[in-house]
Design a protein around this motif. Sequence first.
Motif, PDB file in Angstrom:
ATOM      1  N   PHE A  21       4.202   0.280  -8.326  1.00 47.82           N
ATOM      2  CA  PHE A  21       2.765   0.236  -8.042  1.00 47.82           C
ATOM      3  C   PHE A  21       2.341  -1.072  -7.386  1.00 47.82           C
ATOM      4  O   PHE A  21       1.428  -1.110  -6.580  1.00 47.82           O
ATOM      5  CB  PHE A  21       1.996   0.443  -9.348  1.00 47.82           C
ATOM      6  CG  PHE A  21       0.524   0.630  -9.150  1.00 47.82           C
ATOM      7  CD1 PHE A  21      -0.345  -0.438  -9.170  1.00 47.82           C
ATOM      8  CD2 PHE A  21       0.007   1.900  -8.931  1.00 47.82           C
ATOM      9  CE1 PHE A  21      -1.707  -0.258  -8.997  1.00 47.82           C
ATOM     10  CE2 PHE A  21      -1.351   2.087  -8.752  1.00 47.82           C
ATOM     11  CZ  PHE A  21      -2.202   1.003  -8.784  1.00 47.82           C
ATOM     12  N   ARG A  30      -2.570   1.106  -0.390  1.00 49.77           N
ATOM     13  CA  ARG A  30      -3.075   1.255  -1.752  1.00 49.77           C
ATOM     14  C   ARG A  30      -3.633   2.666  -1.961  1.00 49.77           C
ATOM     15  O   ARG A  30      -3.349   3.310  -2.979  1.00 49.77           O
ATOM     16  CB  ARG A  30      -4.163   0.218  -2.042  1.00 49.77           C
ATOM     17  CG  ARG A  30      -4.841   0.416  -3.399  1.00 49.77           C
ATOM     18  CD  ARG A  30      -5.930  -0.628  -3.635  1.00 49.77           C
ATOM     19  NE  ARG A  30      -6.708  -0.285  -4.802  1.00 49.77           N
ATOM     20  CZ  ARG A  30      -6.332  -0.499  -6.057  1.00 49.77           C
ATOM     21  NH1 ARG A  30      -5.156  -1.039  -6.297  1.00 49.77           N
ATOM     22  NH2 ARG A  30      -7.094  -0.154  -7.072  1.00 49.77           N
ATOM     23  N   GLN A  31      -4.406   3.148  -1.009  1.00 49.13           N
ATOM     24  CA  GLN A  31      -4.978   4.486  -1.144  1.00 49.13           C
ATOM     25  C   GLN A  31      -3.878   5.547  -1.118  1.00 49.13           C
ATOM     26  O   GLN A  31      -3.928   6.512  -1.877  1.00 49.13           O
ATOM     27  CB  GLN A  31      -5.995   4.742  -0.017  1.00 49.13           C
ATOM     28  CG  GLN A  31      -7.147   3.753   0.020  1.00 49.13           C
ATOM     29  CD  GLN A  31      -7.788   3.559  -1.339  1.00 49.13           C
ATOM     30  OE1 GLN A  31      -8.034   4.521  -2.062  1.00 49.13           O
ATOM     31  NE2 GLN A  31      -8.066   2.314  -1.692  1.00 49.13           N
ATOM     32  N   LEU A  34      -2.262   5.426  -4.515  1.00 47.61           N
ATOM     33  CA  LEU A  34      -3.077   6.087  -5.538  1.00 47.61           C
ATOM     34  C   LEU A  34      -2.932   7.604  -5.443  1.00 47.61           C
ATOM     35  O   LEU A  34      -2.830   8.286  -6.463  1.00 47.61           O
ATOM     36  CB  LEU A  34      -4.546   5.682  -5.393  1.00 47.61           C
ATOM     37  CG  LEU A  34      -4.899   4.260  -5.822  1.00 47.61           C
ATOM     38  CD1 LEU A  34      -6.364   3.976  -5.523  1.00 47.61           C
ATOM     39  CD2 LEU A  34      -4.615   4.050  -7.297  1.00 47.61           C
ATOM     40  N   TYR A  37       0.178   8.728  -7.028  1.00 44.09           N
ATOM     41  CA  TYR A  37       0.103   8.780  -8.484  1.00 44.09           C
ATOM     42  C   TYR A  37      -0.723   9.973  -8.952  1.00 44.09           C
ATOM     43  O   TYR A  37      -0.431  10.570  -9.997  1.00 44.09           O
ATOM     44  CB  TYR A  37      -0.475   7.477  -9.042  1.00 44.09           C
ATOM     45  CG  TYR A  37       0.602   6.463  -9.329  1.00 44.09           C
ATOM     46  CD1 TYR A  37       1.132   6.343 -10.596  1.00 44.09           C
ATOM     47  CD2 TYR A  37       1.106   5.655  -8.323  1.00 44.09           C
ATOM     48  CE1 TYR A  37       2.143   5.426 -10.857  1.00 44.09           C
ATOM     49  CE2 TYR A  37       2.108   4.738  -8.567  1.00 44.09           C
ATOM     50  CZ  TYR A  37       2.624   4.627  -9.848  1.00 44.09           C
ATOM     51  OH  TYR A  37       3.619   3.733 -10.100  1.00 44.09           O
ATOM     52  N   SER A 209     -12.734   5.993  -9.175  1.00 50.92           N
ATOM     53  CA  SER A 209     -11.447   5.826  -8.501  1.00 50.92           C
ATOM     54  C   SER A 209     -11.273   6.874  -7.410  1.00 50.92           C
ATOM     55  O   SER A 209     -10.791   6.577  -6.311  1.00 50.92           O
ATOM     56  CB  SER A 209     -10.317   5.934  -9.526  1.00 50.92           C
ATOM     57  OG  SER A 209      -9.055   5.901  -8.904  1.00 50.92           O
ATOM     58  N   MET A 268      -0.012   5.796 -14.069  1.00 54.14           N
ATOM     59  CA  MET A 268      -1.076   5.729 -13.075  1.00 54.14           C
ATOM     60  C   MET A 268      -2.410   5.420 -13.720  1.00 54.14           C
ATOM     61  O   MET A 268      -3.152   4.533 -13.281  1.00 54.14           O
ATOM     62  CB  MET A 268      -1.164   7.049 -12.302  1.00 54.14           C
ATOM     63  CG  MET A 268      -2.256   7.102 -11.236  1.00 54.14           C
ATOM     64  SD  MET A 268      -3.938   7.379 -11.846  1.00 54.14           S
ATOM     65  CE  MET A 268      -3.752   9.016 -12.538  1.00 54.14           C
ATOM     66  N   LYS A 271      -2.741   1.774 -15.296  1.00 52.22           N
ATOM     67  CA  LYS A 271      -2.883   0.710 -14.305  1.00 52.22           C
ATOM     68  C   LYS A 271      -4.189   0.810 -13.535  1.00 52.22           C
ATOM     69  O   LYS A 271      -4.904  -0.166 -13.348  1.00 52.22           O
ATOM     70  CB  LYS A 271      -1.691   0.738 -13.332  1.00 52.22           C
ATOM     71  CG  LYS A 271      -0.371   0.308 -13.946  1.00 52.22           C
ATOM     72  CD  LYS A 271       0.739   0.348 -12.919  1.00 52.22           C
ATOM     73  CE  LYS A 271       2.059  -0.153 -13.510  1.00 52.22           C
ATOM     74  NZ  LYS A 271       2.019  -1.576 -13.875  1.00 52.22           N
ATOM     75  N   ASN A 272      -4.504   2.043 -13.095  1.00 57.60           N
ATOM     76  CA  ASN A 272      -5.646   2.213 -12.217  1.00 57.60           C
ATOM     77  C   ASN A 272      -6.969   2.196 -12.974  1.00 57.60           C
ATOM     78  O   ASN A 272      -7.922   1.516 -12.574  1.00 57.60           O
ATOM     79  CB  ASN A 272      -5.498   3.527 -11.446  1.00 57.60           C
ATOM     80  CG  ASN A 272      -6.591   3.724 -10.432  1.00 57.60           C
ATOM     81  OD1 ASN A 272      -6.959   2.796  -9.716  1.00 57.60           O
ATOM     82  ND2 ASN A 272      -7.128   4.923 -10.357  1.00 57.60           N
ATOM     83  N   GLU A 275      -8.066  -1.170 -14.598  1.00 59.00           N
ATOM     84  CA  GLU A 275      -8.615  -2.046 -13.556  1.00 59.00           C
ATOM     85  C   GLU A 275     -10.031  -1.613 -13.184  1.00 59.00           C
ATOM     86  O   GLU A 275     -10.930  -2.453 -13.028  1.00 59.00           O
ATOM     87  CB  GLU A 275      -7.709  -2.003 -12.325  1.00 59.00           C
ATOM     88  CG  GLU A 275      -8.195  -2.851 -11.172  1.00 59.00           C
ATOM     89  CD  GLU A 275      -7.285  -2.754  -9.959  1.00 59.00           C
ATOM     90  OE1 GLU A 275      -7.749  -3.108  -8.847  1.00 59.00           O
ATOM     91  OE2 GLU A 275      -6.125  -2.319 -10.114  1.00 59.00           O
ATOM     92  N   GLU A 276     -10.242  -0.309 -13.055  1.00 60.64           N
ATOM     93  CA  GLU A 276     -11.565   0.215 -12.714  1.00 60.64           C
ATOM     94  C   GLU A 276     -12.591  -0.114 -13.791  1.00 60.64           C
ATOM     95  O   GLU A 276     -13.760  -0.397 -13.498  1.00 60.64           O
ATOM     96  CB  GLU A 276     -11.484   1.735 -12.523  1.00 60.64           C
ATOM     97  CG  GLU A 276     -12.695   2.353 -11.875  1.00 60.64           C
ATOM     98  CD  GLU A 276     -12.848   1.964 -10.417  1.00 60.64           C
ATOM     99  OE1 GLU A 276     -13.982   1.573 -10.063  1.00 60.64           O
ATOM    100  OE2 GLU A 276     -11.859   2.021  -9.658  1.00 60.64           O
TER     101      GLU A 276
END
Length: 315
Positions: A21, A30-31, A34, A37, A209, A268, A271-272, A275-276
Motif C-alpha cells: 500500500f 493512489r486512486q 484504492l 483494494y 473515501s 484496505m 489503512k484507508n 486515515e479518513e
Amino acid sequence: MGNKNSRLKHKKSTIKKIPEFDQIESEQERQDKLLDYYLSTDINSIDRLHMYHFLKRYLFRGNFSSPIEDELIKGGSKVLDIGCGPGTWLLDLANKYENSYFFGVDFKPIFPREIKPNNLEFIEADVTDALSFHDNEFDFTHIEHMSLVLTSDQWDVVIPELVSLLIYCTYIFYGVTKPGGYIEVSDRRNSYVGEGPIFRKMSDALWASCSKRNIDTNLIYNLDSKFELQPNIGKIHRIEKDLIIGPNGGKIGLIFQDLAFSYYISEMAIKNLSEEMGISEEEYKNMTEKDLVEEFKQTSTECVHFRFWAQKQLS
C-alpha cells in the motif's frame, strides 16, 4: 462445482499479487491502488463475496427476479454477468440450468480458470470499454454491486452497452408471446437506518473515501431512472428486502455482521478508513473489534438491498 459437465484446465493462475500500500508515488497511482483494494483478490475478500452471494439468494429467495427462469430451463438462452467477481452467481446458475449458456466479464481475474461447467465462460475485460460481443446477443444481462466501483460517467457508458447487448427474440411458451430479453441490476442502498454513532462514523468515512474516487454514492437511488431514458426499455420493476445487522436481526443479521466485520477489519479498510477518520490504525481496530460489536447488540441497524429489472422491447 458438482456439474457433470465440469472440466479441468491445466493452466498456471494469472492472478496478480497486490503491491504494498505504501508504494504509491502519485495521486493517480493512489486512486488506482484504492480501487485495487476495493476489488481485492485476496482469499478473505473472495470468501466474503461467496458468502454474500448466498446471503442475498436467501434474502430474495432466488438468484434473480426477472421472469426468465422458464427460458433458462428450456435451454439455449445466453446470460451475461457484468463485474462477475469470483463468479459465484454464474456458477450457481450454470450448474442449475445446464442447457443454457453463461458468460462472466470482469477486469479482475479472480474467477475460476481451472474447474467450471462447460456452459460457462469467463472473460477478462473492462466493462467500461466496448465489450467484444455482438449487439442483441443476450437473453439476460445482470450487473450486481457496482455502485461503489463505477463512476457516474462510467455508468453513462455501461448502461447503453448493457441495453444494446440484450437479444431481440420472441418465445412462444404456454401460448404466450414473450418478446425481448431482460436486464437486472442488484445492489444495496449506500446508507443505513437506525445505526449507532460508531457505525455511522465508519460508514461516513467509507462514503468519503469513495467520493475521492469520483464515486457518486447517491447515484444508486436514481439509477433505475437512467435505464428508463434508454430506447426500447419497458417498465422498470423494483423489489427491496431489508435486514437488521447484528444479533437483533437473527441468524441472517449475524451473518451480515460477520461479512461487515470481515470487510472493515481488512487491510484496505484499516489503512484507508483510519486515515479518513483521522485516528491511528490501532484506535480504528479497537473501535471495530470491540466498540462496534457492542453497538450492534444495542441497535437495530437496517440495511436495504434491492433489485430492479426491465425488458428490452422490440423496436
